[in-house]
Design a protein around this motif. Structure first.
Motif, PDB file in Angstrom:
ATOM      1  N   ALA A  10      -4.506  15.313  -2.698  1.00 54.27           N
ATOM      2  CA  ALA A  10      -5.862  14.809  -2.916  1.00 54.27           C
ATOM      3  C   ALA A  10      -6.700  15.904  -3.562  1.00 54.27           C
ATOM      4  N   VAL A  11      -7.489  15.542  -4.574  1.00 53.06           N
ATOM      5  CA  VAL A  11      -8.354  16.496  -5.271  1.00 53.06           C
ATOM      6  C   VAL A  11      -9.769  15.937  -5.266  1.00 53.06           C
ATOM      7  N   LEU A  12     -10.679  16.600  -4.565  1.00 53.65           N
ATOM      8  CA  LEU A  12     -12.058  16.133  -4.438  1.00 53.65           C
ATOM      9  C   LEU A  12     -13.020  17.118  -5.088  1.00 53.65           C
ATOM     10  N   ASP A  13     -14.081  16.573  -5.665  1.00 56.60           N
ATOM     11  CA  ASP A  13     -15.204  17.393  -6.112  1.00 56.60           C
ATOM     12  C   ASP A  13     -15.951  17.829  -4.853  1.00 56.60           C
ATOM     13  N   ALA A  14     -15.868  19.109  -4.515  1.00 55.88           N
ATOM     14  CA  ALA A  14     -16.420  19.594  -3.248  1.00 55.88           C
ATOM     15  C   ALA A  14     -17.927  19.404  -3.149  1.00 55.88           C
ATOM     16  N   ASP A  15     -18.615  19.384  -4.292  1.00 60.23           N
ATOM     17  CA  ASP A  15     -20.062  19.202  -4.273  1.00 60.23           C
ATOM     18  C   ASP A  15     -20.475  17.762  -3.990  1.00 60.23           C
ATOM     19  N   ARG A  16     -19.515  16.854  -3.973  1.00 54.71           N
ATOM     20  CA  ARG A  16     -19.795  15.448  -3.685  1.00 54.71           C
ATOM     21  C   ARG A  16     -19.419  15.073  -2.251  1.00 54.71           C
ATOM     22  N   VAL A  17     -19.071  16.075  -1.464  1.00 53.57           N
ATOM     23  CA  VAL A  17     -18.730  15.860  -0.058  1.00 53.57           C
ATOM     24  C   VAL A  17     -19.853  16.454   0.789  1.00 53.57           C
ATOM     25  N   THR A  18     -20.382  15.683   1.717  1.00 54.66           N
ATOM     26  CA  THR A  18     -21.492  16.127   2.558  1.00 54.66           C
ATOM     27  C   THR A  18     -20.974  16.769   3.833  1.00 54.66           C
ATOM     28  N   GLY A  19     -21.350  18.031   4.044  1.00 53.45           N
ATOM     29  CA  GLY A  19     -20.928  18.760   5.232  1.00 53.45           C
ATOM     30  C   GLY A  19     -21.854  18.540   6.398  1.00 53.45           C
ATOM     31  N   PRO A  20     -21.568  19.241   7.487  1.00 51.85           N
ATOM     32  CA  PRO A  20     -20.668  20.391   7.579  1.00 51.85           C
ATOM     33  C   PRO A  20     -19.224  20.047   7.905  1.00 51.85           C
ATOM     34  N   LEU A  21     -18.861  18.731   7.986  1.00 50.74           N
ATOM     35  CA  LEU A  21     -17.509  18.381   8.421  1.00 50.74           C
ATOM     36  C   LEU A  21     -16.917  17.297   7.538  1.00 50.74           C
ATOM     37  N   TYR A  54       0.862  -1.181   0.000  1.00 47.74           N
ATOM     38  CA  TYR A  54       0.000   0.000   0.000  1.00 47.74           C
ATOM     39  C   TYR A  54       0.898   1.230   0.000  1.00 47.74           C
ATOM     40  N   ARG A  55       0.945   1.894  -1.132  1.00 48.40           N
ATOM     41  CA  ARG A  55       1.832   3.044  -1.289  1.00 48.40           C
ATOM     42  C   ARG A  55       1.025   4.331  -1.203  1.00 48.40           C
ATOM     43  N   CYS A  56       1.646   5.382  -0.680  1.00 52.65           N
ATOM     44  CA  CYS A  56       0.978   6.681  -0.707  1.00 52.65           C
ATOM     45  C   CYS A  56       0.837   7.114  -2.161  1.00 52.65           C
ATOM     46  N   ALA A  57      -0.097   8.035  -2.411  1.00 55.84           N
ATOM     47  CA  ALA A  57      -0.439   8.407  -3.789  1.00 55.84           C
ATOM     48  C   ALA A  57       0.747   8.970  -4.551  1.00 55.84           C
ATOM     49  N   SER A  58       1.575   9.773  -3.891  1.00 58.39           N
ATOM     50  CA  SER A  58       2.715  10.373  -4.598  1.00 58.39           C
ATOM     51  C   SER A  58       3.736   9.307  -4.995  1.00 58.39           C
ATOM     52  N   GLU A  59       3.951   8.323  -4.133  1.00 57.47           N
ATOM     53  CA  GLU A  59       4.878   7.247  -4.495  1.00 57.47           C
ATOM     54  C   GLU A  59       4.346   6.464  -5.692  1.00 57.47           C
ATOM     55  N   SER A  60       3.053   6.167  -5.702  1.00 61.55           N
ATOM     56  CA  SER A  60       2.475   5.435  -6.826  1.00 61.55           C
ATOM     57  C   SER A  60       2.628   6.207  -8.130  1.00 61.55           C
ATOM     58  N   LEU A  61       2.402   7.515  -8.068  1.00 62.25           N
ATOM     59  CA  LEU A  61       2.553   8.343  -9.272  1.00 62.25           C
ATOM     60  C   LEU A  61       4.007   8.406  -9.721  1.00 62.25           C
ATOM     61  N   LEU A  62       4.920   8.563  -8.777  1.00 64.64           N
ATOM     62  CA  LEU A  62       6.346   8.618  -9.119  1.00 64.64           C
ATOM     63  C   LEU A  62       6.808   7.292  -9.715  1.00 64.64           C
ATOM     64  N   ARG A  63       6.329   6.214  -9.165  1.00 64.46           N
ATOM     65  CA  ARG A  63       6.690   4.887  -9.671  1.00 64.46           C
ATOM     66  C   ARG A  63       6.208   4.715 -11.107  1.00 64.46           C
ATOM     67  N   ARG A  64       4.978   5.144 -11.363  1.00 67.00           N
ATOM     68  CA  ARG A  64       4.434   5.047 -12.717  1.00 67.00           C
ATOM     69  C   ARG A  64       5.210   5.954 -13.671  1.00 67.00           C
ATOM     70  N   ARG A 119      -9.166   5.558   1.112  1.00 71.71           N
ATOM     71  CA  ARG A 119      -8.769   4.346   1.815  1.00 71.71           C
ATOM     72  C   ARG A 119      -7.312   4.482   2.230  1.00 71.71           C
ATOM     73  N   ARG A 120      -7.021   4.035   3.438  1.00 67.48           N
ATOM     74  CA  ARG A 120      -5.653   4.015   3.955  1.00 67.48           C
ATOM     75  C   ARG A 120      -4.988   5.383   3.814  1.00 67.48           C
ATOM     76  N   TRP A 121      -5.733   6.387   4.207  1.00 66.84           N
ATOM     77  CA  TRP A 121      -5.280   7.779   4.264  1.00 66.84           C
ATOM     78  C   TRP A 121      -4.892   8.303   2.887  1.00 66.84           C
ATOM     79  N   THR A 122      -3.620   8.219   2.531  1.00 63.88           N
ATOM     80  CA  THR A 122      -3.159   8.793   1.262  1.00 63.88           C
ATOM     81  C   THR A 122      -2.932   7.723   0.196  1.00 63.88           C
ATOM     82  N   ASN A 123      -3.501   6.533   0.403  1.00 66.20           N
ATOM     83  CA  ASN A 123      -3.273   5.447  -0.537  1.00 66.20           C
ATOM     84  C   ASN A 123      -4.193   5.520  -1.749  1.00 66.20           C
ATOM     85  N   ARG A 124      -5.508   5.748  -1.525  1.00 60.76           N
ATOM     86  CA  ARG A 124      -6.454   5.658  -2.644  1.00 60.76           C
ATOM     87  C   ARG A 124      -7.666   6.535  -2.378  1.00 60.76           C
TER      88      ARG A 124
END
Length: 243
Positions: A114-125, A75-85, A164-169
């Motif tokens: 991480a880049v999220l579509d803000a309208d797909r996240v339910t607030g207030p937290l 389980y690699r963090c997202a930046s490691e996976s991108l660098l590996r690719r 999942r797994r914080w910065t993994n996916r």
């Protein structure tokens, strides 16, 4: 919307550095190719000297994953996976101009973005916390998973897990796509000097969004003494200059 990491996350990861950004008014209508090429070239130059597994930024995430009971090379963090690719293929996949830019900045600075579509996240937290196990995570194939109890995830007020797994996916539910007009971006690091790296990466992303979409992002650096970022649906409400 409020965004934060729980006290337990800060306690478990004392070197944590976090940058957050919210912007309204993005779309597919931007040519980011030249800037993506610039940032990936920077990463390729660094990879020519050493593989990503020797980068201090990546090694720190591997140690963090090991402390969470995860096998770092499974389980690699997202930046490691991108660098590996990038090392293996010489390029990164094209997904959406905003995502492409953030992925390129991620490899340039070797930290997860991480880049999220803000309208797909339910607030207030939206909170980075240990999972209870009942949160729902949507895969990019449309399936549903439940993070294991104790797993670090991004959880919103509706009980959706956006990672999942914080910065993994990341989650397919909040993935940026054709419908996206508002984005929420998080940059995280756990290595020594991470605060400076995160500040530079966050400033770079804010500048690129401004130049390509003429938006005015709201940004903040989060620390152990200032742990929460609050942003509004209004594009100029609470706007702060990038650090």
């Amino acid at each position: 919307m409020r965004f934060r990491h729980t006290d337990a996350i800060w306690s478990d990861h004392p070197h944590l550095a976090v940058g957050a950004l919210h912007a309204t008014g993005v779309s597919r209508a931007a040519d980011v190719g030249p800037r993506v090429a610039e940032y990936t070239a920077r990463a390729l130059a660094r990879l020519a000297d050493a593989p990503e597994g020797r980068f201090p930024e990546v090694l720190a995430w591997r140690r963090a994953f090991a402390r969470m009971g995860l096998k770092p090379t499974q389980y690699r963090c997202a930046s490691e996976s991108l660098l590996r690719r990038l090392r293996k293929e010489g390029t990164l996949p094209r997904i959406h101009p905003v995502v492409d830019l953030c992925n390129a900045v991620s490899v340039a600075y070797a930290v997860p973005v991480a880049v999220l579509d803000a309208d797909r996240v339910t607030g207030p937290l939206l909170e980075v916390r240990h999972a209870r196990g009942d949160e729902e995570y949507t895969t990019f194939g449309g399936g549903t998973e439940h993070p294991a109890p104790g797993e670090v995830t991004y959880a919103d007020s509706a009980g959706r897990a956006h990672a999942r797994r914080w910065t993994n996916r990341q989650s397919g539910h909040s993935a940026v796509g054709d419908h996206t007009s508002r984005v929420f971006v998080v940059v995280e690091a756990v290595h020594d000097g991470g605060t400076d790296t995160v500040a530079k990466a966050l400033r770079t992303i804010a500048r690129e969004l401004t130049e390509h979409w003429r938006v005015t992002p709201a940004t903040a650096l989060l620390t152990s003494s200032a742990r929460e970022f609050t942003f509004s649906d209004e594009p100029l409400s609470g706007t702060r200059a990038a650090p």
